[in-house]
Structures are given as structure tokens and as C-alpha cells.
Motif scaffolding. Structure first.
Motif, PDB file in Angstrom:
ATOM      1  N   GLY A  97      44.936  81.360  69.790  1.00 22.31           N
ATOM      2  CA  GLY A  97      45.229  82.059  68.541  1.00 22.31           C
ATOM      3  C   GLY A  97      46.541  81.615  67.922  1.00 22.31           C
ATOM      4  N   ALA A  98      46.829  80.320  67.977  1.00 21.02           N
ATOM      5  CA  ALA A  98      48.150  79.823  67.613  1.00 21.02           C
ATOM      6  C   ALA A  98      48.445  79.854  66.126  1.00 21.02           C
ATOM      7  CB  ALA A  98      48.319  78.395  68.130  1.00 21.02           C
ATOM      8  N   SER A  99      47.452  80.102  65.281  1.00 18.78           N
ATOM      9  CA  SER A  99      47.693  80.134  63.842  1.00 18.78           C
ATOM     10  C   SER A  99      47.960  81.526  63.315  1.00 18.78           C
ATOM     11  CB  SER A  99      46.503  79.530  63.090  1.00 18.78           C
ATOM     12  OG  SER A  99      45.336  80.311  63.303  1.00 18.78           O
ATOM     13  N   GLY A 100      47.779  82.548  64.130  1.00 20.05           N
ATOM     14  CA  GLY A 100      47.996  83.922  63.685  1.00 20.05           C
ATOM     15  C   GLY A 100      49.468  84.284  63.648  1.00 20.05           C
ATOM     16  N   GLY A 101      49.751  85.534  63.272  1.00 24.17           N
ATOM     17  CA  GLY A 101      51.131  85.978  63.175  1.00 24.17           C
ATOM     18  C   GLY A 101      51.869  85.895  64.494  1.00 24.17           C
ATOM     19  N   VAL A 102      51.305  86.482  65.548  1.00 20.99           N
ATOM     20  CA  VAL A 102      51.947  86.435  66.865  1.00 20.99           C
ATOM     21  C   VAL A 102      51.864  85.025  67.439  1.00 20.99           C
ATOM     22  CG1 VAL A 102      51.866  87.284  69.232  1.00 20.99           C
ATOM     23  CG2 VAL A 102      51.544  88.874  67.334  1.00 20.99           C
ATOM     24  N   GLY A 103      50.698  84.385  67.320  1.00 21.31           N
ATOM     25  CA  GLY A 103      50.531  83.056  67.886  1.00 21.31           C
ATOM     26  C   GLY A 103      51.487  82.032  67.300  1.00 21.31           C
ATOM     27  N   SER A 104      51.646  82.033  65.976  1.00 22.01           N
ATOM     28  CA  SER A 104      52.566  81.082  65.354  1.00 22.01           C
ATOM     29  C   SER A 104      54.004  81.377  65.747  1.00 22.01           C
ATOM     30  CB  SER A 104      52.407  81.088  63.833  1.00 22.01           C
ATOM     31  OG  SER A 104      52.723  82.350  63.266  1.00 22.01           O
ATOM     32  N   ALA A 105      54.311  82.662  65.964  1.00 19.27           N
ATOM     33  CA  ALA A 105      55.650  83.017  66.453  1.00 19.27           C
ATOM     34  C   ALA A 105      55.863  82.499  67.867  1.00 19.27           C
ATOM     35  CB  ALA A 105      55.832  84.534  66.408  1.00 19.27           C
ATOM     36  N   VAL A 106      54.854  82.627  68.724  1.00 15.89           N
ATOM     37  CA  VAL A 106      54.959  82.128  70.095  1.00 15.89           C
ATOM     38  C   VAL A 106      55.209  80.626  70.097  1.00 15.89           C
ATOM     39  CG1 VAL A 106      53.707  81.743  72.253  1.00 15.89           C
ATOM     40  CG2 VAL A 106      53.563  83.965  71.120  1.00 15.89           C
ATOM     41  N   VAL A 107      54.479  79.904  69.251  1.00 11.64           N
ATOM     42  CA  VAL A 107      54.666  78.448  69.194  1.00 11.64           C
ATOM     43  C   VAL A 107      56.124  78.117  68.896  1.00 11.64           C
ATOM     44  CG1 VAL A 107      54.100  76.352  67.911  1.00 11.64           C
ATOM     45  CG2 VAL A 107      52.276  77.945  68.538  1.00 11.64           C
ATOM     46  N   GLN A 108      56.681  78.740  67.863  1.00  8.76           N
ATOM     47  CA  GLN A 108      58.061  78.437  67.474  1.00  8.76           C
ATOM     48  C   GLN A 108      59.066  78.864  68.533  1.00  8.76           C
ATOM     49  OE1 GLN A 108      59.117  79.305  63.259  1.00  8.76           O
ATOM     50  NE2 GLN A 108      57.001  79.977  63.095  1.00  8.76           N
ATOM     51  N   LEU A 109      58.872  80.050  69.090  1.00  4.19           N
ATOM     52  CA  LEU A 109      59.845  80.577  70.046  1.00  4.19           C
ATOM     53  C   LEU A 109      59.779  79.845  71.386  1.00  4.19           C
ATOM     54  CD1 LEU A 109      59.428  84.349  69.150  1.00  4.19           C
ATOM     55  CD2 LEU A 109      61.453  82.948  68.716  1.00  4.19           C
ATOM     56  N   ALA A 110      58.583  79.426  71.798  1.00  8.52           N
ATOM     57  CA  ALA A 110      58.473  78.654  73.037  1.00  8.52           C
ATOM     58  C   ALA A 110      59.091  77.267  72.855  1.00  8.52           C
ATOM     59  CB  ALA A 110      57.007  78.537  73.464  1.00  8.52           C
ATOM     60  N   LYS A 111      58.869  76.655  71.684  1.00  8.30           N
ATOM     61  CA  LYS A 111      59.490  75.360  71.416  1.00  8.30           C
ATOM     62  C   LYS A 111      61.011  75.491  71.382  1.00  8.30           C
ATOM     63  CE  LYS A 111      58.366  71.837  70.571  1.00  8.30           C
ATOM     64  NZ  LYS A 111      58.252  70.660  71.485  1.00  8.30           N
ATOM     65  N   ARG A 112      61.495  76.609  70.851  1.00  8.91           N
ATOM     66  CA  ARG A 112      62.937  76.832  70.808  1.00  8.91           C
ATOM     67  C   ARG A 112      63.532  76.813  72.216  1.00  8.91           C
ATOM     68  NH1 ARG A 112      65.989  80.455  72.270  1.00  8.91           N
ATOM     69  NH2 ARG A 112      68.151  80.486  71.487  1.00  8.91           N
ATOM     70  N   ARG A 113      62.761  77.245  73.209  1.00 11.23           N
ATOM     71  CA  ARG A 113      63.233  77.261  74.599  1.00 11.23           C
ATOM     72  C   ARG A 113      62.999  75.930  75.312  1.00 11.23           C
ATOM     73  NH1 ARG A 113      63.455  82.842  77.326  1.00 11.23           N
ATOM     74  NH2 ARG A 113      63.700  84.277  75.560  1.00 11.23           N
ATOM     75  N   GLY A 114      62.451  74.958  74.610  1.00 12.61           N
ATOM     76  CA  GLY A 114      62.273  73.640  75.202  1.00 12.61           C
ATOM     77  C   GLY A 114      60.964  73.428  75.920  1.00 12.61           C
ATOM     78  N   ALA A 115      59.997  74.328  75.710  1.00  7.09           N
ATOM     79  CA  ALA A 115      58.701  74.182  76.379  1.00  7.09           C
ATOM     80  C   ALA A 115      57.830  73.161  75.649  1.00  7.09           C
ATOM     81  CB  ALA A 115      57.988  75.532  76.432  1.00  7.09           C
ATOM     82  N   GLU A 116      56.861  72.609  76.386  1.00  4.36           N
ATOM     83  CA  GLU A 116      55.781  71.838  75.776  1.00  4.36           C
ATOM     84  C   GLU A 116      54.692  72.829  75.398  1.00  4.36           C
ATOM     85  OE1 GLU A 116      52.207  68.728  76.987  1.00  4.36           O
ATOM     86  OE2 GLU A 116      53.793  69.179  78.438  1.00  4.36           O
TER      87      GLU A 116
END
Length: 357
Positions: A193-212
Motif C-alpha cells: 500500500g505504498a501509494s496511500g497516505g500512510v504508505g507514502s509516509a512510511v516510504v519517506q520516513l524509512a528512507k530518511r533512516r537509511g533503509a532500503e
């Protein structure tokens, strides 16, 4: 201090059912009690929770995903914390400006533009019980809303009101899950669900922490998910186990659930963590206990936000480290059209209501 009206426009949700339960009408402006501030609502995000609450989806009698909730059937246990206090004003996401301060609140706060921590912990952060803006008491689908002063966070940024109103529920939920799961640099994180409100937030916030980050979305939204930072995007229609392989992911951050739940455990590595705060594809899942215990998997449920979450989000905004997606805005009185568009799932990011003057 500006002179305040006695009445305001608001959307009052009168009970469980269809769009006819959304009544746009005049109601009294809230009266402040000790420790509270009154906000002029500048923008209010639309979330699954408002629709789910109106449809009674949180009732244990509902087994379908959020698209399959039965409009019109009364469910007394259909709220987040048991019974929903109908009639009341929904609206979990709020960006507003403080226009009045109650007793024991510093009057210098009047004029601040703030976002509201929607998930409140009335007994302190050592107790997981919560109350939620727009679910347990009147929320932001109105011209004015009152909240505890301690839950109104000023933000110094050049964002629009609509962008700020996209933050509280989606990004608070996402940051809480990421923190609870211990996402860190070098980990591989899967986000259904990476395009939704929570999902898109997770993508950005996980990338901010250096995750793949590996995102799952509909084929039409793959480019958008890649543009916000996903390292790899898999179409929802693809075979996930074939695409990723067994035991290939450190953390799954999943608000989708439904029939795909079992596969999520199969792609988790030994010692991996599965974290969730939703189930839009269905709350009833099939769990093979062998996948869980033989691989030492940790299952983490997340509703109550931990204390650092919201302050962290404010710091990320002010540092320019995140930026939300706003798909569309609607006038407050067009809430039915906004929720219909939200349910159609053709959008990417958030839909936001603007109360106007």
C-alpha cells in the motif's frame, strides 16, 4: 484577541451509514476549559478512519476490508475505543491557528499555526490507552476545534495549510510503526500500500533512516512511489514471493493485511519484524504459526503513538527532510465528494478539506 462568533459551520456525523449521515450545519463554537486552546481550522485531512467509523467497520462483526463495509447497519461497537459518540464532529487531521487560550495557557500562543497530535495518551505514555481527535471527541471537520494546549504543536515552515494537515494521522502512524519496529540504516523494508497516505509516509520516513525500501502498489502508481524514494516498486498484481524470494526482508510495515498477510511472513527473514496499524484489505487473516515461531518473527501492533513520535515529525518538517503528497483539496461542505474520491483510490497521497472563512 479577535472577536469570536457564537456559532460555526461543521460537518456533524449523525450515526452509522452512508453519506446522508454527514450533516453540514451550524453548531456552537466550542467553549474552552482549563488547559485548552481554540483553533481556527485551516485544513483537515481525510482518512480511512473517518469513513470506517461512519460505516461501523471497527466492529468485531465486520470481516471484510474497508471497501466491503456494509453501509447502514448499526454497530454499537464500531468505534476505535468501543462505542462511537454519535452525533459528533469527525476530523482526525488538523492544521489550525490558535485564536483563544483557556485558563493556565500562555496567551502568547495566540496566533501560532499548529498541527494537532491526534493520538493523545490521557494517562501518560506508560499507559497504552488513547483518545483520538475526531473519534473520541469533536474533531477538525469544522471552522473551529478545541484541543489540549499540550497537543497543539507549532511548526516553523513554508508549507501550505493543506500540506501540514496531511501530516498528523498518516505520518504519526508511519513514524510510530517505523520506530517500534526498529527500522535502521541498511535494513530492507517492505511497504504494501505504498501509494496511500500512510504508505507514502512510511516510504519517506524509512528512507530518511537509511533503509532500503521496497514498495507495493497498483501498476499505475509505480512511478509515483519510486519518485518519493522507494528503491524498488512491485506491482500489486505480481507474485511477491517470486519477485523478492523467501526470507529477503528485515521489516514489513503493512496496513493492508487481508489475503496477502501469509506471504508477508514468508518473505521476512529469520528474526524479522512485522508491524501494522491497519487492515484495509481485510482484518481477518490466515496465520501459519510455523512461519512465525520457526523463524522467530515478531508481530507488532501499533495504535498508541509513543512520546517522541510527534516531536520528531515536527523536527523533520522544519529541517526539510520530508514533504507530503497532496492529491486534491475540497471545500468542507463537499465532504461527501471528498470521501467518495478517497474511496475510489485513484489518488496518490492525501485528500484535504478546507473550511474557508
Amino acid at each position: 484577541m479577535q472577536e469570536l462568533p457564537e456559532t460555526m459551520k461543521a460537518v456533524v456525523t449523525t450515526g452509522v451509514g452512508g453519506y446522508d449521515k454527514l450533516d453540514y450545519r451550524d453548531v456552537p463554537v466550542p467553549e474552552l476549559e482549563r488547559g485548552e486552546v481554540l483553533l481556527r481550522v485551516l485544513a483537515a485531512g481525510v482518512n480511512n478512519t473517518e469513513i470506517n467509523t461512519r460505516l461501523g467497520w471497527y466492529s468485531s462483526s465486520v470481516r471484510a476490508g474497508t471497501d466491503g463495509a456494509d453501509e447502514g447497519e448499526i454497530r454499537d461497537d464500531g468505534g476505535w475505543n468501543d462505542a462511537t459518540p454519535f452525533p459528533f464532529i469527525q476530523g482526525t487531521d488538523c492544521c489550525g491557528r490558535i485564536v483563544a487560550a483557556g485558563a493556565e495557557v500562555d496567551a502568547s500562543r495566540i496566533g501560532q499555526r499548529v498541527i494537532v497530535r491526534a493520538c493523545m495518551r490521557p494517562n501518560g505514555f506508560g499507559d497504552p490507552r488513547t483518545v483520538w481527535l475526531g473519534s473520541d471527541f469533536d474533531g477538525a471537520f469544522a471552522h473551529y476545534v478545541k484541543v489540549p494546549a499540550t497537543e497543539a504543536f507549532p511548526v516553523d515552515c513554508d508549507w501550505s495549510d493543506a500540506e501540514l494537515a496531511s501530516i498528523p494521522c498518516a505520518y504519526g502512524t508511519a513514524e510510530n510503526m517505523i520506530a517500534r519496529a526498529g527500522v535502521a540504516s541498511g535494513m530492507r523494508v517492505l511497504v504494501p500500500g505504498a501509494s496511500g497516505g500512510v504508505g507514502s509516509a512510511v516510504v519517506q520516513l524509512a528512507k530518511r533512516r537509511g533503509a532500503e525500501v521496497v514498495g507495493i502498489t497498483g501498476a499505475a502508481k509505480r512511478d509515483m512511489v519510486r519518485d518519493i524514494g522507494a528503491d524498488r516498486v512491485i506491482a500489486r498484481e505480481d507474485d511477491l514471493l517470486e519477485a523478492l524470494g523467501a526470507e529477503s526482508v528485515d521489516v514489513v510495515v503493512d496496513n493492508v493485511a487481508g489475503p496477502g498477510f501469509g506471504t508477508m511472513l514468508k518473505v521476512l527473514r529469520r528474526g524479522g519484524r512485522y508491524v501494522s496499524s491497519g487492515a484495509i484489505a481485510g482484518p481477518i487473516v490466515e496465520l501459519d504459526m510455523r512461519d512465525m515461531y520457526l523463524k522467530d518473527i515478531t508481530l507488532i501492533g501499533c495504535t498508541a503513538w509513543d512520546e517522541p513520535v510527534f516531536r520528531n515529525l515536527v523536527s523533520y518538517i522544519e529541517a526539510g527532510e520530508i514533504r507530503p503528497l497532496v492529491s486534491a483539496t475540497y471545500p468542507l461542505e463537499k465532504i461527501a465528494q471528498a470521501q467518495e474520491a478517497f474511496g475510489g483510490k485513484a489518488h496518490a497521497g492525501k485528500i484535504v478539506l478546507l473550511p474557508g472563512e
